[in-house]
Design a protein around this motif. Structure first.
Motif, PDB file in Angstrom:
ATOM      1  N   ASP A 129     -20.022  -1.958 -14.826  1.00 54.96           N
ATOM      2  CA  ASP A 129     -21.318  -1.382 -15.180  1.00 54.96           C
ATOM      3  C   ASP A 129     -21.272  -0.668 -16.525  1.00 54.96           C
ATOM      4  O   ASP A 129     -22.151   0.125 -16.853  1.00 54.96           O
ATOM      5  N   THR A 130     -20.214  -0.939 -17.303  1.00 51.92           N
ATOM      6  CA  THR A 130     -20.090  -0.418 -18.663  1.00 51.92           C
ATOM      7  C   THR A 130     -19.694  -1.586 -19.554  1.00 51.92           C
ATOM      8  O   THR A 130     -19.711  -2.742 -19.131  1.00 51.92           O
TER       9      THR A 130
ATOM     10  N   GLU B 256     -23.628 -12.042  -8.203  1.00 53.11           N
ATOM     11  CA  GLU B 256     -22.366 -11.327  -8.377  1.00 53.11           C
ATOM     12  C   GLU B 256     -21.225 -12.300  -8.696  1.00 53.11           C
ATOM     13  O   GLU B 256     -21.128 -13.385  -8.129  1.00 53.11           O
TER      14      GLU B 256
ATOM     15  N   ARG C 288     -26.759  -7.929  -9.123  1.00 55.67           N
ATOM     16  CA  ARG C 288     -25.851  -6.791  -9.095  1.00 55.67           C
ATOM     17  C   ARG C 288     -24.770  -6.963 -10.157  1.00 55.67           C
ATOM     18  O   ARG C 288     -24.592  -8.052 -10.708  1.00 55.67           O
ATOM     19  N   HIS C 289     -24.097  -5.876 -10.447  1.00 57.81           N
ATOM     20  CA  HIS C 289     -23.018  -5.929 -11.431  1.00 57.81           C
ATOM     21  C   HIS C 289     -21.881  -6.811 -10.919  1.00 57.81           C
ATOM     22  O   HIS C 289     -21.651  -6.926  -9.715  1.00 57.81           O
TER      23      HIS C 289
ATOM     24  N   TYR D  71     -29.094  -1.568  -7.297  1.00 58.62           N
ATOM     25  CA  TYR D  71     -29.138  -3.023  -7.390  1.00 58.62           C
ATOM     26  C   TYR D  71     -30.577  -3.453  -7.654  1.00 58.62           C
ATOM     27  O   TYR D  71     -31.505  -2.648  -7.575  1.00 58.62           O
TER      28      TYR D  71
ATOM     29  N   LEU E  13     -17.079  -1.917 -10.051  1.00 63.14           N
ATOM     30  CA  LEU E  13     -18.124  -2.726 -10.674  1.00 63.14           C
ATOM     31  C   LEU E  13     -18.037  -2.645 -12.193  1.00 63.14           C
ATOM     32  O   LEU E  13     -17.668  -1.615 -12.757  1.00 63.14           O
TER      33      LEU E  13
END
Length: 205
Positions: free
Chosen positions: A96-97, A135, A52-53, A25, A94
């Motif tokens: 994150d891609t 978030e 954060r994601h 994070y 999450l």
């Protein structure tokens, strides 16, 4: 209405933004001014922002059996403020891609609970803690069959240790009422299902 008491402030001036920490994070320090309800701009204020994601959470639901699938896992955020830091939660992951939220919902259901979701029903999108974090949560109901669902799941490379359990909807709702379920996304999803259950079962059965 156009008077100052009902106008909607929109202007924000970022004077400085500094990254203070960067790991899984991030923590940024932001100096800014923003428009006031009474008009004009605020003085310069300092805020720490937890970066954060965004997250995807899905409540797997079997409309035939009227059952939900919930998971249990250790949560470090509950370590100092709960008698038991193993929380009862929904499947979650999450973003994150470059995957879409719906893709993540399907993948996480498989990884965390061994579930294949037949359909997704959007429940809500919301900020869980906008006073200090950016978030954003995408919340879904996922259609599934609970037959044979159980066991320990999760990815070893992500240090996941997840126990999967099937709950009757009435037991899950009671766990919310009793405070046994004490995380926001799961509470929101179960309460939403309580309000919309007849419609969901009518369309998904």
């Amino acid at each position: 209405m156009t008077d100052a008491n009902h106008s909607v402030p929109k202007a924000v001036e970022i004077e400085q933004r500094e990254n203070c920490y960067k790991g899984f994070y991030k923590l940024d320090k932001v100096l800014l001014k923003h428009e006031l309800f009474a008009g004009g701009m605020s003085r310069t204020i300092s805020r720490e922002l937890f970066v954060r994601h965004d997250a995807v959470c899905v409540l797997p639901y079997d409309p035939q059996r009227d059952e939900v699938v919930l998971i249990e896992q250790f949560r470090v955020g509950a370590l100092d403020k709960a008698a038991n830091p193993w929380l009862i939660e929904m499947v979650a992951g999450l973003i994150d891609t470059d995957e879409q939220p719906e893709e993540i919902a399907h993948r996480e259901a498989q990884e965390e609970a061994g579930l294949s979701l037949a359909a997704l029903w959007p429940i809500s999108r919301y900020f869980p803690s906008p006073g200090g974090s950016d978030e954003f949560v995408h919340l879904y109901l996922g259609r599934c069959s609970t037959q044979g669902v159980s066991g320990i799941h999760g990815l070893e490379e992500e240090a996941e240790d997840i126990r999967v359990r099937v709950w009757s909807f009435s037991d899950a709702l009671q766990a919310v009422k009793d405070g046994k379920i004490n995380n926001a996304a799961t509470i929101i999803a179960i309460q939403w299902l309580a309000l919309n259950r007849e419609e969901v079962r009518g369309l998904w059965k």
